[in-house]
Design a protein around this motif. Structure first.
Motif, PDB file in Angstrom:
ATOM      1  N   PHE A 152       0.805  -1.218   0.000  1.00  0.00           N
ATOM      2  CA  PHE A 152       0.000   0.000   0.000  1.00  0.00           C
ATOM      3  C   PHE A 152       0.839   1.271   0.000  1.00  0.00           C
ATOM      4  O   PHE A 152       0.379   2.306  -0.478  1.00  0.00           O
ATOM      5  N   ILE A 153       2.056   1.216   0.540  1.00  0.00           N
ATOM      6  CA  ILE A 153       2.966   2.363   0.536  1.00  0.00           C
ATOM      7  C   ILE A 153       4.307   1.862  -0.015  1.00  0.00           C
ATOM      8  O   ILE A 153       5.220   1.539   0.744  1.00  0.00           O
ATOM      9  N   PRO A 154       4.427   1.765  -1.342  1.00  0.00           N
ATOM     10  CA  PRO A 154       5.625   1.150  -1.917  1.00  0.00           C
ATOM     11  C   PRO A 154       6.934   1.836  -1.547  1.00  0.00           C
ATOM     12  O   PRO A 154       7.947   1.162  -1.366  1.00  0.00           O
ATOM     13  N   ILE A 155       6.940   3.146  -1.407  1.00  0.00           N
ATOM     14  CA  ILE A 155       8.191   3.816  -1.063  1.00  0.00           C
ATOM     15  C   ILE A 155       8.659   3.413   0.328  1.00  0.00           C
ATOM     16  O   ILE A 155       9.864   3.273   0.575  1.00  0.00           O
ATOM     17  N   ALA A 156       7.722   3.154   1.243  1.00  0.00           N
ATOM     18  CA  ALA A 156       8.088   2.683   2.587  1.00  0.00           C
ATOM     19  C   ALA A 156       8.676   1.281   2.508  1.00  0.00           C
ATOM     20  O   ALA A 156       9.651   0.970   3.206  1.00  0.00           O
ATOM     21  N   GLY A 157       8.100   0.416   1.662  1.00  0.00           N
ATOM     22  CA  GLY A 157       8.653  -0.926   1.484  1.00  0.00           C
ATOM     23  C   GLY A 157      10.061  -0.894   0.931  1.00  0.00           C
ATOM     24  O   GLY A 157      10.926  -1.658   1.363  1.00  0.00           O
ATOM     25  N   LEU A 158      10.308   0.006  -0.026  1.00  0.00           N
ATOM     26  CA  LEU A 158      11.647   0.125  -0.601  1.00  0.00           C
ATOM     27  C   LEU A 158      12.653   0.631   0.437  1.00  0.00           C
ATOM     28  O   LEU A 158      13.748   0.075   0.574  1.00  0.00           O
ATOM     29  N   ILE A 159      12.272   1.644   1.187  1.00  0.00           N
ATOM     30  CA  ILE A 159      13.187   2.207   2.192  1.00  0.00           C
ATOM     31  C   ILE A 159      13.470   1.184   3.295  1.00  0.00           C
ATOM     32  O   ILE A 159      14.625   0.991   3.690  1.00  0.00           O
ATOM     33  N   LEU A 160      12.424   0.498   3.774  1.00  0.00           N
ATOM     34  CA  LEU A 160      12.635  -0.500   4.823  1.00  0.00           C
ATOM     35  C   LEU A 160      13.483  -1.659   4.328  1.00  0.00           C
ATOM     36  O   LEU A 160      14.295  -2.215   5.069  1.00  0.00           O
ATOM     37  N   TRP A 161      13.300  -2.049   3.063  1.00  0.00           N
ATOM     38  CA  TRP A 161      14.137  -3.116   2.509  1.00  0.00           C
ATOM     39  C   TRP A 161      15.606  -2.684   2.490  1.00  0.00           C
ATOM     40  O   TRP A 161      16.485  -3.460   2.864  1.00  0.00           O
ATOM     41  N   LEU A 162      15.869  -1.449   2.072  1.00  0.00           N
ATOM     42  CA  LEU A 162      17.247  -0.968   2.035  1.00  0.00           C
ATOM     43  C   LEU A 162      17.862  -0.875   3.433  1.00  0.00           C
ATOM     44  O   LEU A 162      19.048  -1.145   3.615  1.00  0.00           O
ATOM     45  N   VAL A 163      17.045  -0.523   4.423  1.00  0.00           N
ATOM     46  CA  VAL A 163      17.555  -0.376   5.783  1.00  0.00           C
ATOM     47  C   VAL A 163      17.788  -1.738   6.437  1.00  0.00           C
ATOM     48  O   VAL A 163      18.786  -1.948   7.129  1.00  0.00           O
TER      49      VAL A 163
END
Length: 117
Positions: free
Chosen positions: A61-72
């Protein structure tokens, strides 16, 4: 006054130091129990890394959050990071598919209502 003896053994037939005895010939040395110690410099199993499906839903639902959390979290919480990445990918694919579908529907409606060239 009582005396404290830290090496007192309630069972006199058993050595208080079982790991200091020589095993019989051909037998392996007894091993000390594992202490669950993790070296801070090395990545190991993280007990807080559950890989919950909720992280995939957040990434969907919030793809940018998924991308940032994956990178972190990709090095410290690999299971949770994989869920975030999967939610991110699914969210982006669905978003692109819906944009293509709505663009095609909008283009067809535009041609119908504009006079149908």
């Amino acid at each position: 006054m009582s005396q404290f003896n830290p090496n007192s053994n309630p069972n006199p037939n058993q050595s208080p130091y079982p790991y200091q005895q020589q095993p019989p010939y051909g037998q392996p040395f007894p091993q000390a129990p594992m202490q669950n110690y993790q070296n801070p410099g090395m990545s190991g199993v993280n007990p807080g890394d559950t890989g919950s499906f909720g992280w995939a839903v957040l990434g969907f639902f919030i793809p940018i959050a998924g991308l940032i959390l994956w990178l972190v979290w990709k090095n410290t919480k690999p299971q949770t990071a994989i869920q975030c990445r999967n939610g991110f990918i699914a969210g982006v694919v669905v978003w692109l598919a819906l944009n293509i579908i709505f663009t095609l529907i909008g283009a067809s409606l535009f041609s119908v209502f504009s006079g149908g060239m």
